[in-house]
Write an enzyme that holds these catalytic residues in place. Structure first.
Site, short mmCIF file in Angstrom:
data_model
loop_
_atom_site.label_atom_id
_atom_site.label_comp_id
_atom_site.label_asym_id
_atom_site.label_seq_id
_atom_site.Cartn_x
_atom_site.Cartn_y
_atom_site.Cartn_z
N SER A 170 11.18 16.79 27.19
CA SER A 170 9.96 16.09 26.80
C SER A 170 10.13 15.44 25.42
O SER A 170 11.00 14.61 25.21
CB SER A 170 8.81 17.09 26.84
OG SER A 170 7.63 16.48 26.44
N ASP A 181 4.69 15.23 38.03
CA ASP A 181 4.47 15.63 36.64
C ASP A 181 3.28 14.85 36.11
O ASP A 181 3.29 13.62 36.11
CB ASP A 181 5.74 15.32 35.83
CG ASP A 181 5.61 15.75 34.37
OD1 ASP A 181 4.47 15.98 33.91
OD2 ASP A 181 6.65 15.84 33.71
N HIS A 190 5.37 19.69 34.14
CA HIS A 190 6.10 19.07 33.05
C HIS A 190 7.21 19.99 32.54
O HIS A 190 8.07 19.56 31.79
CB HIS A 190 5.11 18.77 31.91
CG HIS A 190 5.66 17.87 30.85
ND1 HIS A 190 6.20 16.64 31.13
CD2 HIS A 190 5.77 18.04 29.52
CE1 HIS A 190 6.61 16.08 30.01
NE2 HIS A 190 6.37 16.91 29.01
#
Lengths: 933, 271
Positions: free
Chosen positions: B96, B215, B244
């Site tokens: 991320s 996601d 996620h």
């Protein structure tokens, strides 16, 4: 005597020969015709951990501060400056001078003597080691003289080297933030620095740290004191019951003894000396303090600490004025490296901060978006690419320090007189800036191509006269200021020091400003306001001139307007523009009024080219469409959307909003809001910041005398476009000169002048009318022949319309709020046709007389001139360019034909349209590209 | 100074091997998010794990709100750690936020990175699904300010993509809850505003883009966008997982994929 470099090299060890080749390279760089011992000494000094440097440090009786070596380096570089430079081309390898050769021979002899077993060997087999080389270099009279100037003695240094080669032990003073990890979180670094300071304070000797650095040494001291006061150290068992007394708070040294006495009963005391610059001028206070330190040193059980900060500058001066201070106060200087990231480390991103792209703010997160904007800092726009600005800073640093040396009274007279005949440093710095800017433009065109703003501009705002006024909130200015300050600061940090990247907020700026001020005060003893003002005006003037020149070239018939535009832009960019609210803003709004559409367009494109390096973006709001190519792309979208998109794509563009007088009231409202708030909202409600865009609003609003129009006194643009738009070509025809027709160009000009004079007052009257835009112009009428659509969208100022309704006129005047909001409004006068014709004719005629023959006459018809003018106003080239490119060759051709025959008149006239031969007119190319002869 | 950066970021060096693998965790988690992956790596690689500043396990005093208001701060931290541990070449696995910080760091110092493995990465979170998210984000921020605890319990399942009782959600809420609320808010805002799209072209290091098929924060289209716009070679693999944090919520599917990408480089024919 002179032998080749390779032979010499064989007699040296690799290290020593590396030094030698380095000095030869230096001599070549400086274009000296010989390599001397001075070059070698400078090369030896320049390596930071070199023997010579350390020996110098150790040899110095009073101080072991590495800064002393900087002074030595500077003395050497000044001495090198004084050496004669080679005439003509420099030799690829400046030969070794006799003195240096002698030194090398000495070194060789020493080396042989040093090693008995080598004495029998042939000379070439003995390799001179580095320390021998240094010793013999130190023996050279020229070197030892320079050493003496910097208060080093070469015998002492020699002795130090000889001792050192016996026991190769070097002790370096600890340094803060040196060899640091450049990416480190500043807070972590602060912690580490504080730890080091504490280590020093816990020593037995030299236990009073002075943090020397040019980038906020106070930070570390403050953090340390904070930790002491909040008793954070007591966990580690140190600084128990220690209290802090700050000298800054007006405690006099005389009272100090008593105060300390009382405090010692409870525990130790840390005396915060603050910035040491106060000590420079107060020798008595320094002596007193020395006594205090001595008094408490013995019996206090080492319970008194001093801590202070200083810039390199003031620390050196302290040492000069109070030579025993370092010993008496038991000080340890701690050099601090600047703590910001070197921009040079990220060459691919340039100096731009990576994430400073304006991000569309989200609805409902106003704080957030503000924050982002604060972080998008224009200061990072270095005038040059990182490489070049680094080089520039190096040179600037050298220059200013050298200059400073000259102002220092302690220097011998020969140094003071040498070389610097330009009396102030600022001039030199300026020249340097220009030099590097040019070099950079030359070497790294890519960098400049992708940079949104041109170097000239950032330089202009850099030296704004506001530098000395209280810190303003203007962001561009603020950023630029810090950049400027940094160049000043760089004069004291090691060469190649990184450009600060983190100066955004006001508070920080002021600190730096103060630093720069006292720095400048130190550097040159002249009133600093004067110095800076000179800076500012000179650079502003530079930009201004360049802009004005460009404007005048392309739109010469609008001289007044051109100078107004140029000065408006320069002053806005340097931060003197109108401040809207408290916000800091980079956008500029100009309002061009008056009838001359072509002139406005030309100016817009000049501005765009010079400021942003691009073409201006035209957005037409009215019915007229000058640029056909635009329409297809924008169908179905509002003008505001288009503006928002343009700004979003490139916040450094010039946007021309044409015919704003024809825009609807909604649009005007949005524009007014945009000017006030610095951001524009598109039809989806998304907001875009205007960045550094320059907006040019154009509108007519003019009131030209209809009569004048009929008399063709002013150029009618419609007509011109029609004339120039048709296919036409020019021809030069040679005729017999007739006595009847005496319309030679000279007389023509005279004639025009005669006409021009009576015109003048009336022209001014017309001008007065259009200047006073908010008053209804009495008997004015719209100058356009097809003014119908113009009066049909009278959206504003209805009152005025009413009041004059009975006079049968239609007036649109500039809306008051718009006029109030823009940074500057510029009136473009109607183009006076007589004047322009004369000018064109003059230009052509002078070209004609220089290329062909002075005695020949050139006839030019008025309608031809009109056509040329029409072509000019639509074409991208300027008159001069066209004359050079097109007319001159034709004249040249002509010359070969008419030479000899005296009595002819050359007639420049329109050829018949039917002639289609060689007709190659590109789109957008309005002037004929060739002329029939 | 040697230890201070290691200490501040809780850097741990595990395993032995010539190749260095650096693992960067995402928002709201800490290095424990890699607990399923690390055991598979330590035999053949030298693994460096760290907590980025602001994670619950770091000292909040070091969190400089200014430095960390953009991704750059995190990228610099990564580079600082690499310098500190004298890593000259590494495989960087970022999740991320950290995958983008890694990309940024690789722009600054391409020489330090052999390749980047980006898990659930997005150059700009909001852009791709603007209409739906804007309100959510506002709501989230508001909720965050008023009551951090209840916000965490609402946010965790949303991001992880499971229900409140699942282990992964519990784990994520734990690490999320460790963060000081003001730091979490600051980072949260940074995450939803950074925009690296313009800089993707500058990333020349090979990138492996690994992505959950479902996601909430990063739609699959983003992976394709990255693939199209990255300056160097890249390859996309979509894992049939949800949420996620696939490495936490479905390690059985995600870990083998990650390992495969760590072990193999992109062959020219693939892209």
């Amino acid at each position: 005597m002179r032998s080749g470099f390779s032979t010499i090299q064989q007699t040296l060890t690799p290290e020593a020969s590396a030094v030698l080749s380095q000095s030869i390279a230096e001599a070549r760089r400086r274009k000296h015709d010989q390599t001397t011992p001075l070059h070698v000494a400078a090369a030896l000094l320049s390596s930071p951990s070199g023997y010579l440097r350390q020996a110098c440090v150790r040899s110095h009786p009073k101080s072991s501060h590495p800064l002393q070596c900087r002074a030595l380096e500077l003395c050497f570089s000044v001495a090198l400056e004084r050496l004669p430079t080679a005439q003509g081309a420099a030799a690829p390898e400046p030969p070794v001078s006799n003195a240096l050769m002698a030194a090398l021979k000495r070194a060789q002899a020493h080396q042989r003597r040093g090693c008995p077993e080598q004495q029998q060997q042939p000379l070439l087999a003995v390799k001179v080691e580095l320390d021998q080389l240094i010793i013999s270099i130190l023996d050279d009279p020229s070197v030892s003289r320079v050493m003496r100037e910097a208060s080093f003695s070469s015998p002492a240094v020699k002795a130090a080297i000889e001792n050192a080669s016996a026991s190769k032990v070097f002790s370096n003073p600890p340094q803060l933030s040196q060899n640091r990890n450049v990416y480190l979180n500043p807070r972590l670094q602060l912690n580490d620095d504080v730890k080091k300071v504490v280590e020093i304070m816990l020593r037995g000797q030299k236990r009073n740290p002075i943090l020397v650095g040019d980038s906020e040494p106070e930070g570390v001291a403050r953090e340390l004191l904070r930790k002491v006061e909040s008793r954070e150290f007591e966990r580690d068992g140190i600084f128990k019951n220690v209290s802090v007394i700050s000298m800054v708070k007006g405690v006099s040294v005389e009272e100090l003894g008593g105060i300390l006495e009382s405090r010692f009963r409870s525990g130790g005391v840390i005396l915060d000396l603050g910035d040491l610059k106060w000590a420079v001028e107060q020798p008595t206070a320094v002596a007193e303090m020395g006594k205090v330190v001595a008094r408490f040193k013995g019996d206090g059980g080492n319970k008194l600490w001093l801590i202070g900060t200083a810039t390199c500058e003031s620390y050196l001066r302290c040492q000069v004025y109070n030579s025993t201070m370092e010993a008496d106060w038991d000080l340890q200087a701690l050099p601090m490296a600047p703590r910001s990231l070197p921009t040079g480390a990220f060459p691919r991103l340039g100096a731009e901060r990576l994430l400073s792209m304006p991000v569309e703010p989200l609805k409902g997160l106003p704080q957030l978006s503000r924050r982002i904007f604060e972080s998008s800092d224009p200061s990072e726009r270095a005038p040059c690419c990182p490489q070049c600005s680094e080089n520039y800073e190096k040179e600037a640093a050298k220059l200013t320090t050298v200059h400073k040396l000259f102002t220092e009274a302690s220097l011998p007279p020969w140094l003071q007189n040498a070389k610097l005949n330009n009396s102030d440093a600022s001039q030199g710095v300026q020249e340097l800036q220009r030099k590097w800017r040019d070099i950079c433009l030359h070497l790294h065109p890519n960098f400049h191509a992708c940079r949104p703003a041109p170097p000239t501009l950032s330089m202009a705002s850099l030296h704004s006269p506001n530098l000395l006024t209280p810190p303003s909130l203007h962001l561009t200015l603020q950023g630029a200021k810090s950049l400027q300050l940094h160049t000043d600061q760089a004069t004291h940090s090691p060469p190649g020091s990184p450009v600060r990247t983190d100066l955004v907020l006001g508070r920080k700026g002021t600190i730096c400003e103060d630093q720069a001020r006292d720095l400048l005060g130190c550097v040159s003893f002249q009133p600093r306001t004067k110095l800076l003002d000179k800076f500012a005006s000179a650079l502003d003037a530079d930009v201004y001139k360049k802009l004005l020149k460009g404007l005048m070239e392309k739109a010469w018939w609008q001289a007044e307007a051109a100078s107004m535009v140029a000065s408006a832009i320069t002053s806005c960019r340097s931060g003197n523009g109108r401040r809207r609210g408290a916000a800091s803003r980079g956008d500029i709004w100009l309002l061009f009024t008056g009838p001359d559409r072509a002139g406005k367009k030309k100016m817009a494109s000049v501005i765009a080219e010079q400021i942003c390096g691009t073409n201006p973006i035209m957005i037409c709001l009215g019915m007229r469409r000058d640029d056909e190519e635009q329409e297809a792309n924008f169908r179905g979208r509002t003008a505001i959307d288009r503006i928002a998109e343009v700004v979003w794509r490139n916040p450094f563009s010039v946007i021309m909003l044409q015919d704003i007088d024809e825009a609807d009231i909604l649009f005007l409202g949005s524009i007014n809001r945009a000017i006030e708030r610095g951001r524009i909202a598109d039809s989806n409600g998304r907001e875009v910041s205007l960045g550094n865009a320059i907006f040019i609003l154009t509108g007519d609003w003019s009131a030209t005398n209809a009569e004048a129009l009929r008399d063709a006194r002013f150029v009618d643009e419609k007509k011109l476009a029609a004339i120039a738009g048709g296919s036409w070509r020019l021809g030069l025809v040679v005729r017999e000169k007739t006595s009847k027709r005496r319309a030679s160009w000279l007389q023509d000009v005279d004639h025009d002048y005669d006409d021009g004079r009576p015109l003048k007052p009336r022209r001014e009257a017309a001008c007065g009318l259009s200047l006073d835009l908010n008053l209804a112009a009495g008997d004015a009428e719209d100058d356009r022949t097809d003014g119908s659509h113009n009066s049909s969208d009278l959206t504003i100022d209805h009152e005025e319309e009413f009041s004059h309704a009975n006079q049968h006129i239609s007036v649109t005047s500039v809306p008051q709020d718009l006029l109030n909001n823009v940074d500057e409004s510029v009136v473009f006068k109607a183009v006076d046709s007589a004047f322009t014709r004369t000018e064109i004719k003059k230009a052509i005629a002078s070209k004609f007389s220089t290329t062909v023959d002075e005695n020949l006459c050139l006839e030019i018809e008025d309608d031809v001139l009109d056509m040329i003018l029409g072509g000019l106003s639509h074409d991208k080239t300027s008159l001069q360019e066209w004359i050079e490119k097109v007319l001159e060759p034709s004249f040249g051709q002509l010359k070969s034909r008419v030479s000899g025959s005296g009595a002819v008149v050359v007639h420049l006239g329109v050829e018949s349209d039917s002639d289609s031969r060689g007709r190659s007119r590109n789109r957008g190319d309005w002037l004929p590209s060739s002329i029939l002869v | 100074m040697g230890s201070s950066i290691a200490e501040a970021h809780n850097v741990r060096v595990l395993g032995a091997g010539d190749t260095v693998v650096v693992l960067g965790h995402g928002f709201g988690t800490d290095q424990s998010v890699w607990k399923h992956l690390i055991p598979h790596l330590v035999d053949c690689y030298k693994v460096i794990v760290y907590d980025h500043m602001g994670a619950g396990t770091t000292n909040p005093d070091y969190f400089d709100f200014d430095r960390y208001s953009t991704l750059e701060g995190f990228a610099y931290d990564l580079l600082a750690i690499l310098e500190e541990f004298r890593v000259h070449k590494c495989i960087y696995v970022g999740h991320s936020l950290s995958s983008m910080a890694g990309a940024l760091a690789s722009i600054f110092r391409p020489d330090l990175f052999h390749k980047l493995i980006m898990l659930s990465a997005s150059p700009r979170i909001l852009e791709f699904d603007l209409m739906n998210y804007e309100e959510d984000i506002d709501e989230l921020c508001g909720a965050m300010e008023s009551n951090y605890k209840s916000w965490v319990s609402g946010f965790a399942p949303l991001v992880v993509g499971g229900d409140m009782d699942s282990v992964a959600v519990q784990e994520f809420s734990r690490t999320l809850f460790n963060m000081r609320p003001d730091i979490a808010l600051s980072m949260f805002r940074m995450i939803f505003t950074f925009d690296l799209r313009h800089f993707l072209g500058c990333v020349t290091v090979p990138c492996h883009i690994i992505q959950s098929s479902k996601d909430l924060a990063v739609p699959v289209a983003v992976a394709e966008y990255l693939h199209q716009n990255l300056g160097g070679k890249s390859i996309v693999e979509v894992v049939p997982t949800e949420g996620h944090l696939p490495q936490l919520s479905s390690p059985e599917l995600t870990i083998p994929v990650l390992l495969r990408h760590i072990q193999h480089d992109i062959v020219d024919g693939d892209c």
